[in-house]
Design an enzyme around this catalytic site. Sequence first.
Site, PDB file in Angstrom:
ATOM      1  N   ARG A 156     -49.968  13.202  38.938  1.00 12.89           N
ATOM      2  CA  ARG A 156     -49.100  14.044  38.904  1.00 12.89           C
ATOM      3  C   ARG A 156     -48.456  14.532  40.292  1.00 12.89           C
ATOM      4  NH1 ARG A 156     -50.924  18.444  38.906  1.00 12.89           N
ATOM      5  NH2 ARG A 156     -53.114  18.150  38.452  1.00 12.89           N
ATOM      6  N   ASN A 178     -65.788  16.218  30.776  1.00 15.34           N
ATOM      7  CA  ASN A 178     -67.072  15.900  30.659  1.00 15.34           C
ATOM      8  C   ASN A 178     -67.925  17.216  30.100  1.00 15.34           C
ATOM      9  OD1 ASN A 178     -68.037  12.980  31.738  1.00 15.34           O
ATOM     10  ND2 ASN A 178     -66.341  13.473  32.632  1.00 15.34           N
ATOM     11  N   TYR A 192     -73.342  16.464  34.652  1.00 16.56           N
ATOM     12  CA  TYR A 192     -72.970  15.942  33.404  1.00 16.56           C
ATOM     13  C   TYR A 192     -73.841  16.919  32.487  1.00 16.56           C
ATOM     14  CZ  TYR A 192     -70.757  12.307  35.733  1.00 16.56           C
ATOM     15  OH  TYR A 192     -69.626  11.620  36.759  1.00 16.56           O
ATOM     16  N   ARG A 229     -56.758   6.718  33.004  1.00 17.29           N
ATOM     17  CA  ARG A 229     -57.316   7.618  31.919  1.00 17.29           C
ATOM     18  C   ARG A 229     -57.383   6.879  30.818  1.00 17.29           C
ATOM     19  NH1 ARG A 229     -56.787  13.451  33.252  1.00 17.29           N
ATOM     20  NH2 ARG A 229     -56.353  13.326  35.470  1.00 17.29           N
ATOM     21  N   ALA A 287     -59.462  16.785  37.433  1.00 20.86           N
ATOM     22  CA  ALA A 287     -60.579  15.742  37.672  1.00 20.86           C
ATOM     23  C   ALA A 287     -61.658  16.496  38.396  1.00 20.86           C
ATOM     24  CB  ALA A 287     -59.939  14.733  38.756  1.00 20.86           C
ATOM     25  N   SER A 288     -62.422  17.480  37.826  1.00 28.76           N
ATOM     26  CA  SER A 288     -63.236  18.134  38.275  1.00 28.76           C
ATOM     27  C   SER A 288     -64.477  18.462  37.254  1.00 28.76           C
ATOM     28  CB  SER A 288     -63.015  19.385  39.061  1.00 28.76           C
ATOM     29  OG  SER A 288     -62.064  18.921  39.960  1.00 28.76           O
ATOM     30  N   ASP A 330     -76.798  17.599  32.093  1.00 27.70           N
ATOM     31  CA  ASP A 330     -77.709  18.779  32.468  1.00 27.70           C
ATOM     32  C   ASP A 330     -76.686  20.063  32.834  1.00 27.70           C
ATOM     33  OD1 ASP A 330     -80.278  17.467  32.452  1.00 27.70           O
ATOM     34  OD2 ASP A 330     -79.478  16.069  34.092  1.00 27.70           O
TER      35      ASP A 330
HETATM   36  P1  GDP Z   1     -61.336  17.006  34.189  1.00 25.95           P
HETATM   37  O1  GDP Z   1     -60.310  16.170  34.745  1.00 25.95           O
HETATM   38  O2  GDP Z   1     -61.593  18.491  35.013  1.00 25.95           O
HETATM   39  O3  GDP Z   1     -61.418  16.931  32.955  1.00 25.95           O
HETATM   40  O4  GDP Z   1     -62.739  16.174  34.769  1.00 25.95           O
HETATM   41  P2  GDP Z   1     -63.727  15.093  34.200  1.00 25.95           P
HETATM   42  O5  GDP Z   1     -64.619  15.508  33.079  1.00 25.95           O
HETATM   43  O6  GDP Z   1     -62.727  13.860  33.417  1.00 25.95           O
HETATM   44  O7  GDP Z   1     -64.353  14.506  35.327  1.00 25.95           O
HETATM   45  C1  GDP Z   1     -63.743  13.993  36.533  1.00 25.95           C
HETATM   46  C2  GDP Z   1     -64.615  13.134  37.147  1.00 25.95           C
HETATM   47  O8  GDP Z   1     -65.524  13.876  37.706  1.00 25.95           O
HETATM   48  C3  GDP Z   1     -64.900  11.968  36.525  1.00 25.95           C
HETATM   49  O9  GDP Z   1     -65.089  10.921  37.314  1.00 25.95           O
HETATM   50  C4  GDP Z   1     -66.536  12.312  36.169  1.00 25.95           C
HETATM   51  O10 GDP Z   1     -67.320  11.080  35.996  1.00 25.95           O
HETATM   52  C5  GDP Z   1     -66.852  13.221  37.232  1.00 25.95           C
HETATM   53  N1  GDP Z   1     -67.656  14.302  36.788  1.00 25.95           N
HETATM   54  C6  GDP Z   1     -67.602  15.020  35.686  1.00 25.95           C
HETATM   55  N2  GDP Z   1     -68.722  15.958  35.693  1.00 25.95           N
HETATM   56  C7  GDP Z   1     -69.736  15.849  36.720  1.00 25.95           C
HETATM   57  C8  GDP Z   1     -71.013  16.238  37.195  1.00 25.95           C
HETATM   58  O11 GDP Z   1     -71.395  17.081  36.420  1.00 25.95           O
HETATM   59  N3  GDP Z   1     -71.336  15.657  38.328  1.00 25.95           N
HETATM   60  C9  GDP Z   1     -70.861  14.501  38.817  1.00 25.95           C
HETATM   61  N4  GDP Z   1     -71.194  14.342  40.059  1.00 25.95           N
HETATM   62  N5  GDP Z   1     -69.302  14.403  38.576  1.00 25.95           N
HETATM   63  C10 GDP Z   1     -68.945  14.493  37.618  1.00 25.95           C
HETATM   64  P1  PGA Z   2     -57.343  16.997  33.975  1.00 23.98           P
HETATM   65  O1  PGA Z   2     -56.100  17.055  33.081  1.00 23.98           O
HETATM   66  O2  PGA Z   2     -57.439  18.199  34.317  1.00 23.98           O
HETATM   67  O3  PGA Z   2     -58.139  16.618  32.850  1.00 23.98           O
HETATM   68  O4  PGA Z   2     -57.521  15.864  35.056  1.00 23.98           O
HETATM   69  C1  PGA Z   2     -54.661  16.108  33.622  1.00 23.98           C
HETATM   70  C2  PGA Z   2     -54.171  17.014  34.647  1.00 23.98           C
HETATM   71  O5  PGA Z   2     -54.396  18.282  35.239  1.00 23.98           O
HETATM   72  O6  PGA Z   2     -53.508  16.313  35.607  1.00 23.98           O
HETATM   73 MN    MN Z   3     -59.750  16.259  31.526  1.00 21.33          MN
END
Ligand code: GDP
Ligand code: PGA
Ligand code: MN
Length: 612
Positions: A74, A270, A519, A394, A265-266, A521
């Site tokens: 983005r 997951n 993850y 993605r 990505a935080s 946990d």
């Molecule tokens: P989203 O974009 O907020 O949905 O985040 P994601 O669940 O796709 O995770 C983004 C990145 O953070 C990925 O590379 C995951 O593997 C990593 N990640 C997610 N949860 C955890 C966690 O609890 N611990 C660690 N160290 N990394 C995590």
């Molecule tokens: P994300 O979704 O939060 O799962 O990374 C896409 C974004 O916000 O750009």
């Molecule tokens: Mn996501």
Amino acid sequence: MADLEAVLDEAGLTNPKVREFVKEYAELTGAEHVEVVNASDDARLLEEAVAAGELQRAGEGRYYSRSYYKDTARSEERTIVATSDEKDRGVYNNWRPASEMKPMLHDRMRGASEGKTMYVIPYLMAPAGNPLEPWAAGVELTDTRTVVLHMIRMARVGVQFVNDLEDPDSFVRAVHVTGDLEHLGQGTPDDQRYFVTVADERTILHFGSSYGGNALLGKIAHGLRQGAYDGWASRKFLAEQYMLIGIHDKETGRTYHVCGGFPSASGKTNLAMMAAPDALGDRYHVSFYGDDIAWLWVDEESGRLMGMNPEYGVFGVAKDTNETTNPNALASIEEGTQAIFTNVAYNPTTGEVWWEGRTPKPPSNVKGWLDWTGAPLADRKDNDTAAWAHPNSRFTTTLDNVPNIAPDYDAPAGVPIDAIIFGGRTRDREPLIRAITDLAEGVYDGLTLGAEATFAAEGVDGQLRYDPMSNRPFMAYGEGDYARHYLDVVGAAKEQPIFAHVNWFQKDPDDGHFLWPGYRDNLRPLLWLLQLKNGEVSGRRTAVGIIPTEDELDLTGMDVPAADLERILTIDKERWQQEMGFREEHLSQFERMPEEIWEAHRRVAADLDAED
Ligand code: GDP
Ligand code: PGA
Ligand code: MN
Ligand code: MN
């Protein structure tokens, strides 16, 4: 285009306002053909995309795509909220007058789809029959077939969602024109791209990208920016970058619903796809409602705060997804799921895909493998350690493919919200979890969310910055007004949700390892939060919230070093006192910040000073 009326007739698109909109932009963009899309067109469009070389097969019933190498995330800088009222200017929404932006975007779009097909995608960002349905209908026009295929996965798509609107004009007009990606000056002073939401006209105009986060207009532009603006303008709801899960306790028979905002990505996806840790799986089950967006409102009859996921699919980060971290994600993208991968590494001979963290080491035989740019791995020099997959690569899959999908995810009523959590990548200061029971302090905490930015946005990876409510890239109007609206919506609920701030990403300052395994946990601190809400544990009070004691946290089957555990369950007072000064500066930027928020800030600061 003489036969446009006939095309729309044949497609059964009867809404006269939608027809006018299609006509206007077909003329402006100069598209050669117009095609109306329903979800049932998916199989044919996939075949067409493969035949045209836009998609490749990744085994049976699975696909691979590559986006232009300067178009992989983005673009926050080029994203703008425009309205006719300067009072809508916030610190983060890049506000500009609608009268300036609309003509500018129209100029860029003029003739830019010549020779192409303009796809008409009617969609609904809500389960059908949901109380927020009046704000959920939209039509995306796009000149890119892979965008259509992604939209079919990410939203409910079909003409029925716009034909029968009570007010035929009440749909979001969303226009996506890709432009000539090789000549848009991405990231230079002469950048041609613009991603504009004309919020008070419910019109979205995006030019210059075909990457999902810029081009799937139902998701990010409507589901978040437009939704947030509509929720405020109607005084009815909030649209947030939240995941939404159910935690079912088989012993008591109760299900709790937790939603929460973490920056892109935080960890949202997951958390939502979480399989309970083996040691707790007999008792608890986590179900998936949503992983990126939740709309929240108060139910008129029950007075409860409710939430729903307006999306229909998952657009997940590939990196580090594997059997240990996220088995449910892997199951949702197996062959036969019709999932689409973008910018991962790919082997066209075998149809395999790979990304960093998929397995501890990349495939040992590089023969046939291409990195995310399409370059053969076999041609690489030995000292070339560049990642095979783009860090923001993605996968896209529908909710039906998610093994832990909640049985009632599509229920029109939504689900009652028990807890709201905030979190982000914070290498120090933030403990594993701190619970907050007061609404204003919870909102204050969300507004002062500080975290490291990620690769989901261009050019900011790793920067420590404030990301209020994880909404910084999606803020639609002024932050002070936003805080007021949040307090009003949630404050109107009969039963207040408990708030919490979580951090899965604290690192050892010496060797940099993550202090908490994260993850699966991550269920453990959430269970503690629900127990706290139920009065089953009491935790330890600190100035910045209630923290679990070591024996309250269920660590069965886990092996966390004592020193690490102590560190993530401790408040670093000095670091927090320093933080309070930064927060004061941060909050001072915003106009019309409600007095309750300042009171919460002063209360936390005074409590910190009083702590010994
Ligand atoms: P989203 O974009 O907020 O949905 O985040 P994601 O669940 O796709 O995770 C983004 C990145 O953070 C990925 O590379 C995951 O593997 C990593 N990640 C997610 N949860 C955890 C966690 O609890 N611990 C660690 N160290 N990394 C995590
Ligand atoms: P994300 O979704 O939060 O799962 O990374 C896409 C974004 O916000 O750009
Ligand atoms: Mn996501
Ligand atoms: Mn997101």
